[in-house]
Design a protein around this motif. Sequence first.
Motif, PDB file in Angstrom:
ATOM      1  N   ASP A   1       0.836  -1.206   0.000  1.00 15.15           N
ATOM      2  CA  ASP A   1       0.000   0.000   0.000  1.00 15.15           C
ATOM      3  C   ASP A   1       0.867   1.250   0.000  1.00 15.15           C
ATOM      4  N   VAL A   2       0.399   2.256  -0.720  1.00 15.35           N
ATOM      5  CA  VAL A   2       1.098   3.528  -0.795  1.00 15.35           C
ATOM      6  C   VAL A   2       0.670   4.402   0.381  1.00 15.35           C
ATOM      7  N   LEU A   3       1.624   5.113   0.957  1.00  9.75           N
ATOM      8  CA  LEU A   3       1.356   6.031   2.064  1.00  9.75           C
ATOM      9  C   LEU A   3       1.264   7.458   1.537  1.00  9.75           C
ATOM     10  N   ILE A   4       0.108   8.067   1.739  1.00 10.97           N
ATOM     11  CA  ILE A   4      -0.112   9.470   1.379  1.00 10.97           C
ATOM     12  C   ILE A   4      -0.192  10.274   2.671  1.00 10.97           C
ATOM     13  N   LEU A   5       0.418  11.445   2.679  1.00  5.78           N
ATOM     14  CA  LEU A   5       0.310  12.358   3.818  1.00  5.78           C
ATOM     15  C   LEU A   5      -0.326  13.652   3.351  1.00  5.78           C
ATOM     16  N   THR A   6      -1.372  14.092   4.057  1.00  6.42           N
ATOM     17  CA  THR A   6      -1.999  15.369   3.702  1.00  6.42           C
ATOM     18  C   THR A   6      -1.391  16.512   4.515  1.00  6.42           C
ATOM     19  N   LYS A   7      -1.488  17.701   3.954  1.00  7.50           N
ATOM     20  CA  LYS A   7      -0.994  18.927   4.574  1.00  7.50           C
ATOM     21  C   LYS A   7       0.485  18.795   4.943  1.00  7.50           C
ATOM     22  N   TRP A   8       0.822  19.171   6.211  1.00  7.62           N
ATOM     23  CA  TRP A   8       2.209  19.230   6.641  1.00  7.62           C
ATOM     24  C   TRP A   8       2.339  18.688   8.057  1.00  7.62           C
ATOM     25  N   VAL A   9       3.522  18.187   8.400  1.00  6.36           N
ATOM     26  CA  VAL A   9       3.733  17.660   9.754  1.00  6.36           C
ATOM     27  C   VAL A   9       3.938  18.819  10.738  1.00  6.36           C
ATOM     28  N   GLY A  10       3.628  18.553  12.000  1.00  3.86           N
ATOM     29  CA  GLY A  10       3.906  19.511  13.065  1.00  3.86           C
ATOM     30  C   GLY A  10       2.997  20.715  13.145  1.00  3.86           C
ATOM     31  N   LEU A  11       1.851  20.691  12.464  1.00  2.00           N
ATOM     32  CA  LEU A  11       0.981  21.868  12.455  1.00  2.00           C
ATOM     33  C   LEU A  11       0.517  22.255  13.859  1.00  2.00           C
ATOM     34  N   GLU A  12      -0.018  21.291  14.583  1.00  4.19           N
ATOM     35  CA  GLU A  12      -0.542  21.598  15.918  1.00  4.19           C
ATOM     36  C   GLU A  12       0.586  22.013  16.865  1.00  4.19           C
ATOM     37  N   GLY A  13       1.682  21.278  16.829  1.00  3.83           N
ATOM     38  CA  GLY A  13       2.792  21.601  17.706  1.00  3.83           C
ATOM     39  C   GLY A  13       3.348  22.992  17.450  1.00  3.83           C
TER      40      GLY A  13
END
Length: 329
Positions: free
Chosen positions: A154-166
């Motif tokens: 399975d392919v891993l997709i990430l939406t937006k950006w990491v660390g937004l809340e932090g």
Amino acid sequence: MLPGKIPPGVLEKLVFTHLGARDGRVLIGSGRGIDAAAIAFGDRVLVASTDPITGTEENIGFYAIHINANDVATFGARPRWFLVSILLPEMADESTLERVMRDLHENATGLGVSIVGGHTEVTPGLAKTIVVGTMVGEVDRKMLVTPKGAKPGDVLILTKWVGLEGTSIIAQKRKKELEEAFGKKFVERARTMMGMISIVEEALTAAGIGVSAMHDPTEGGIANGLHEMADAAGLGFRVYAERIPIRKETLKVCRFYGLNPLALISSGALLIATPSGKVDDIISALREKGIHATVIGNFLEDRNVRVLVEEKGERKLPQPKSDELWKVV
């Protein structure tokens, strides 16, 4: 133990061994990498999730609604009903409660969610307000997305950006310090990143096209989210550092405080596992809605291979013991 989530080994030993009576209608219950429960009601499924907000008091109602709604949406369910416990410190006045309730009301209304119950009290010994929410949603049983559904390849997709809340929380907590280092406009941009924390729209959009599993990386950031997702499915993964999207505000804040952005609480991002044939359709549909989406890697059959590929080569990606946020708030 360190602040934040209880380590997986302790959960296995002390929590998952004490779960009360068994019930055949529980389709998905407690387990590693599982953030909500799914309970059968005929051809419909109720999905319920609970989370406290402990890292910030500012906009606490916003976080309580969206963090819990996100967990429900990763199961392909639309959030519908919310219960909330509000614990106030001694000497809190009515204006504090009013502010929390107004925040909860406005954000619940925006998602079409009804606040249907809960509990409110002044709690001796508390240093700050804590809100604990439980979100309940529903989905057609045929459309239920299970956290255990990811498959090798399975392919891993990430939406937006990491660390937004932090990034947003740190900008609130360390406002003056960061303004001196980077200026007021920078800090304001970082603070407003909390407006991207909901993943309900992208989760329901992706689920409608076809996914194997979804997970929102909260405490411990994307590094912990990947491990939790892999734990639930019994798989490994390979992800590529250069493909992981990180906003410049997050990079600057993390470098300033010596934090690892991959282990910084990342509500607002969504990890999606899907067969390769669905990738283009999902990314296209998300981008039509103005949602940034990136392919970052794949799931692997060998659960012991969990690696990050960097310029210098491939290395094991460790599971964080605690969120980077706790170092600065």
